[in-house]
Design a protein around this motif. Structure first.
Motif, PDB file in Angstrom:
ATOM      1  N   ALA A   1       0.813  -1.021  -0.092  1.00  0.00           N
ATOM      2  CA  ALA A   1      -0.117  -0.163   0.112  1.00  0.00           C
ATOM      3  C   ALA A   1       0.750   1.231   0.085  1.00  0.00           C
ATOM      4  CB  ALA A   1      -0.969  -0.015   1.210  1.00  0.00           C
ATOM      5  N   GLN A   2       1.931   1.140   0.739  1.00  0.00           N
ATOM      6  CA  GLN A   2       3.021   2.303   0.752  1.00  0.00           C
ATOM      7  C   GLN A   2       3.487   2.604  -0.729  1.00  0.00           C
ATOM      8  OE1 GLN A   2       5.619   1.359   4.034  1.00  0.00           O
ATOM      9  NE2 GLN A   2       4.060   2.172   5.509  1.00  0.00           N
ATOM     10  N   VAL A   3       4.055   1.438  -1.305  1.00  0.00           N
ATOM     11  CA  VAL A   3       4.700   1.597  -2.384  1.00  0.00           C
ATOM     12  C   VAL A   3       3.600   2.098  -3.631  1.00  0.00           C
ATOM     13  CG1 VAL A   3       5.308   0.285  -4.486  1.00  0.00           C
ATOM     14  CG2 VAL A   3       6.229  -0.347  -2.219  1.00  0.00           C
ATOM     15  N   SER A   4       2.402   1.676  -3.540  1.00  0.00           N
ATOM     16  CA  SER A   4       1.462   2.242  -4.338  1.00  0.00           C
ATOM     17  C   SER A   4       1.114   3.739  -4.244  1.00  0.00           C
ATOM     18  CB  SER A   4       0.103   1.419  -4.148  1.00  0.00           C
ATOM     19  OG  SER A   4      -0.947   2.079  -4.754  1.00  0.00           O
ATOM     20  N   ARG A   5       0.892   3.895  -2.850  1.00  0.00           N
ATOM     21  CA  ARG A   5       0.681   5.451  -2.611  1.00  0.00           C
ATOM     22  C   ARG A   5       1.691   6.249  -3.088  1.00  0.00           C
ATOM     23  NH1 ARG A   5      -1.071   6.641   3.297  1.00  0.00           N
ATOM     24  NH2 ARG A   5      -1.338   8.722   2.257  1.00  0.00           N
ATOM     25  N   VAL A   6       3.118   5.845  -2.754  1.00  0.00           N
ATOM     26  CA  VAL A   6       4.286   6.710  -3.286  1.00  0.00           C
ATOM     27  C   VAL A   6       4.196   6.948  -4.713  1.00  0.00           C
ATOM     28  CG1 VAL A   6       6.937   6.707  -3.500  1.00  0.00           C
ATOM     29  CG2 VAL A   6       5.710   6.064  -1.250  1.00  0.00           C
ATOM     30  N   LEU A   7       4.133   5.796  -5.471  1.00  0.00           N
ATOM     31  CA  LEU A   7       3.958   5.825  -6.908  1.00  0.00           C
ATOM     32  C   LEU A   7       2.780   6.987  -7.459  1.00  0.00           C
ATOM     33  CD1 LEU A   7       4.876   2.371  -8.155  1.00  0.00           C
ATOM     34  CD2 LEU A   7       6.535   4.372  -7.746  1.00  0.00           C
ATOM     35  N   LYS A   8       1.717   6.477  -6.944  1.00  0.00           N
ATOM     36  CA  LYS A   8       0.695   7.697  -7.277  1.00  0.00           C
ATOM     37  C   LYS A   8       0.922   8.870  -6.936  1.00  0.00           C
ATOM     38  CE  LYS A   8      -4.356   7.073  -6.900  1.00  0.00           C
ATOM     39  NZ  LYS A   8      -5.036   8.676  -6.657  1.00  0.00           N
ATOM     40  N   TYR A   9       1.478   9.107  -5.832  1.00  0.00           N
ATOM     41  CA  TYR A   9       1.838  10.645  -5.488  1.00  0.00           C
ATOM     42  C   TYR A   9       2.752  11.278  -6.527  1.00  0.00           C
ATOM     43  CZ  TYR A   9       3.936  14.451  -2.978  1.00  0.00           C
ATOM     44  OH  TYR A   9       4.247  15.667  -2.232  1.00  0.00           O
TER      45      TYR A   9
ATOM     46  N   ASN B   1       4.337  14.600 -11.487  1.00  0.00           N
ATOM     47  CA  ASN B   1       5.430  14.396 -12.446  1.00  0.00           C
ATOM     48  C   ASN B   1       6.805  14.422 -11.716  1.00  0.00           C
ATOM     49  OD1 ASN B   1       5.694  13.975 -15.207  1.00  0.00           O
ATOM     50  ND2 ASN B   1       5.786  16.262 -15.543  1.00  0.00           N
ATOM     51  N   ILE B   2       6.863  13.540 -10.537  1.00  0.00           N
ATOM     52  CA  ILE B   2       8.084  13.566  -9.984  1.00  0.00           C
ATOM     53  C   ILE B   2       8.681  11.785 -10.434  1.00  0.00           C
ATOM     54  CG2 ILE B   2       9.352  13.303  -7.636  1.00  0.00           C
ATOM     55  CD1 ILE B   2       6.828  14.436  -6.632  1.00  0.00           C
ATOM     56  N   ARG B   3      10.116  11.951 -10.689  1.00  0.00           N
ATOM     57  CA  ARG B   3      10.721  10.785 -11.213  1.00  0.00           C
ATOM     58  C   ARG B   3      10.861   9.880  -9.990  1.00  0.00           C
ATOM     59  NH1 ARG B   3      14.239  14.552 -14.449  1.00  0.00           N
ATOM     60  NH2 ARG B   3      13.401  14.258 -16.646  1.00  0.00           N
ATOM     61  N   VAL B   4      11.052   8.296 -10.172  1.00  0.00           N
ATOM     62  CA  VAL B   4      11.050   7.376  -8.991  1.00  0.00           C
ATOM     63  C   VAL B   4      12.197   6.608  -9.711  1.00  0.00           C
ATOM     64  CG1 VAL B   4      10.032   5.610  -7.965  1.00  0.00           C
ATOM     65  CG2 VAL B   4       8.679   7.712  -8.354  1.00  0.00           C
TER      66      VAL B   4
ATOM     67  N   GLU C   1      18.772  13.437  -9.255  1.00  0.00           N
ATOM     68  CA  GLU C   1      18.848  14.616  -8.044  1.00  0.00           C
ATOM     69  C   GLU C   1      17.277  14.926  -8.096  1.00  0.00           C
ATOM     70  OE1 GLU C   1      20.912  18.100  -9.729  1.00  0.00           O
ATOM     71  OE2 GLU C   1      20.352  19.168  -7.994  1.00  0.00           O
ATOM     72  N   ASP C   2      16.385  14.715  -8.985  1.00  0.00           N
ATOM     73  CA  ASP C   2      15.151  15.167  -8.781  1.00  0.00           C
ATOM     74  C   ASP C   2      14.146  13.897  -8.482  1.00  0.00           C
ATOM     75  OD1 ASP C   2      15.308  14.261 -11.311  1.00  0.00           O
ATOM     76  OD2 ASP C   2      14.275  15.957 -12.395  1.00  0.00           O
ATOM     77  N   ALA C   3      14.625  12.784  -8.229  1.00  0.00           N
ATOM     78  CA  ALA C   3      13.976  11.375  -8.101  1.00  0.00           C
ATOM     79  C   ALA C   3      13.885  11.083  -6.807  1.00  0.00           C
ATOM     80  CB  ALA C   3      14.563  10.480  -9.157  1.00  0.00           C
ATOM     81  N   VAL C   4      12.694  10.617  -6.294  1.00  0.00           N
ATOM     82  CA  VAL C   4      12.677   9.629  -5.199  1.00  0.00           C
ATOM     83  C   VAL C   4      13.289   8.409  -5.513  1.00  0.00           C
ATOM     84  CG1 VAL C   4      10.849   8.296  -3.845  1.00  0.00           C
ATOM     85  CG2 VAL C   4      10.321  10.960  -4.401  1.00  0.00           C
ATOM     86  N   LEU C   5      14.236   7.914  -4.685  1.00  0.00           N
ATOM     87  CA  LEU C   5      14.766   6.595  -4.702  1.00  0.00           C
ATOM     88  C   LEU C   5      14.037   5.569  -3.754  1.00  0.00           C
ATOM     89  CD1 LEU C   5      17.498   5.115  -5.765  1.00  0.00           C
ATOM     90  CD2 LEU C   5      18.426   5.444  -3.591  1.00  0.00           C
ATOM     91  N   LEU C   6      13.248   4.725  -4.591  1.00  0.00           N
ATOM     92  CA  LEU C   6      12.289   3.632  -3.735  1.00  0.00           C
ATOM     93  C   LEU C   6      13.093   2.523  -3.381  1.00  0.00           C
ATOM     94  CD1 LEU C   6       9.533   3.859  -2.856  1.00  0.00           C
ATOM     95  CD2 LEU C   6       9.103   2.277  -5.096  1.00  0.00           C
ATOM     96  N   VAL C   7      13.527   2.403  -2.265  1.00  0.00           N
ATOM     97  CA  VAL C   7      14.245   1.274  -1.711  1.00  0.00           C
ATOM     98  C   VAL C   7      13.531   0.211  -1.242  1.00  0.00           C
ATOM     99  CG1 VAL C   7      16.400   0.517  -0.412  1.00  0.00           C
ATOM    100  CG2 VAL C   7      16.178   2.774  -1.171  1.00  0.00           C
TER     101      VAL C   7
END
Ligand SMILES: Cc1cc2nc3c(=O)[nH]c(=O)nc-3n(C[C@H](O)[C@H](O)[C@H](O)COP(=O)(O)OP(=O)(O)OC[C@H]3O[C@@H](n4cnc5c(N)ncnc54)[C@H](O)[C@@H]3O)c2cc1C
Length: 251
Positions: free
Chosen positions: A65-73, A78-81, A98-104
């Motif tokens: 659910a957290q992964v899903s919410r981060v990606l949707k957000y 228009n934020i890179r992941v 530099e402008d991306a969320v790093l999803l570990v």
């Protein structure tokens, strides 16, 4: 960073960094958001260490659910992941932007199920490649694809890179040993491809995902087949008159 032309960072995303970090903390509470330069330093590179870049923020989700919410957000703004497993990629696949969320995905580290009669393991994507074999070896089974990095690399990263090692000459790459995945699309939608048996009908979307380097979605669960260990394994030293005859013997 030098020598590699990276996409120009989005100024608007950089400007809104504090707000994005605060929102990430709401989606992933506790210690799942890392935003200081010192702490993010551990994530600035993958196995291709010639290139380094701190991300906008590091997010370590614990639930689908957290992964899903981060990606949707991120999708809506228009934020890179950039998804990341263990960061052993040698091709810069997990290199931050530099402008991306790093999803570990390293907190997704549990084996979810073992089915010995049907020779199947279901694992979260942060489980190491070797961790799958370790989970089943007492029953005489193992997971065949064996990248040299298997002590560290994650099964989710293996799917994303279609990884393999010496066993692959006989048993194939990850693509030949993965039966199904659960994944999250960039819009937050959770879907399942394949399952606990070979060759689902329809388009081979699992095959498309395998080797897609995190570009098509984030893998949140992996179903793989395991093999029975040989009863004995012995090293032999055999001489051949020609290389061709040696090769034919292996074949
Ligand atoms: C010493 C060493 C030896 C190696 N030997 C081999 C070898 O023998 N064979 C081989 O094939 N490779 C080898 N590699 C390369 C590397 O280990 C593999 O590519 C491995 O599969 C990467 O896994 P990871 O968890 O470290 O992924 P990462 O490096 O974290 O990420 C790799 C790619 O996968 C994506 N990704 C990671 N997790 C997910 C996820 N859950 N969902 C979607 N995308 C995701 C990332 O975005 C990135 O594009 C080696 C690397 C090292 C450092």
């Amino acid at each position: 960073m030098s020598g590699l032309a990276m996409p120009k960072p989005d100024a608007e995303t950089l400007r809104r960094r504090a707000e994005i970090v605060a929102d990430m903390r709401i989606i992933v509470p506790g210690e799942g958001v890392v935003d200081t330069a010192n702490e993010m330093r551990a994530f600035e590179s993958d196995g291709l260490t010639a290139y380094r870049q701190l991300p906008l923020v590091v997010v370590l989700p614990e639930t689908v659910a957290q992964v899903s919410r981060v990606l949707k957000y991120c999708n809506e703004r228009n934020i890179r992941v950039v998804p990341r497993g263990s960061g052993t990629s040698l091709s810069g696949g997990a290199l931050p932007l530099e402008d991306a969320v790093l999803l570990v995905m390293s907190r997704f580290n549990r084996i979810l199920g073992i089915d010995y009669p049907n020779r199947i393991v279901v694992a979260q994507p942060g489980v190491t490649n070797l961790g799958i074999t370790t989970a089943v070896e007492q029953e005489g089974f193992y997971y065949a694809p064996d990248p040299s990095s298997q002590i560290a690399c994650s099964i989710g990263g293996n799917v994303a890179e279609n990884s393999g090692g010496v066993h692959c000459l006989k048993y194939g790459l990850t693509a030949n040993n993965v039966l199904g995945i659960e994944m999250v699309l960039m819009n937050g939608e959770v879907l399942r491809l394949g399952g606990s048996h070979l060759d689902q009908e329809g388009y081979d979307l699992l095959g498309v995902m395998t080797g897609s380097e995190g570009l098509l979605g984030v893998v949140t669960e992996v179903t793989v087949r395991i093999l029975k260990k040989p009863e004995t394994a012995r090293a032999l030293l055999i001489g051949f008159p020609t290389s061709e005859q040696g090769g034919q013997c292996v074949a």
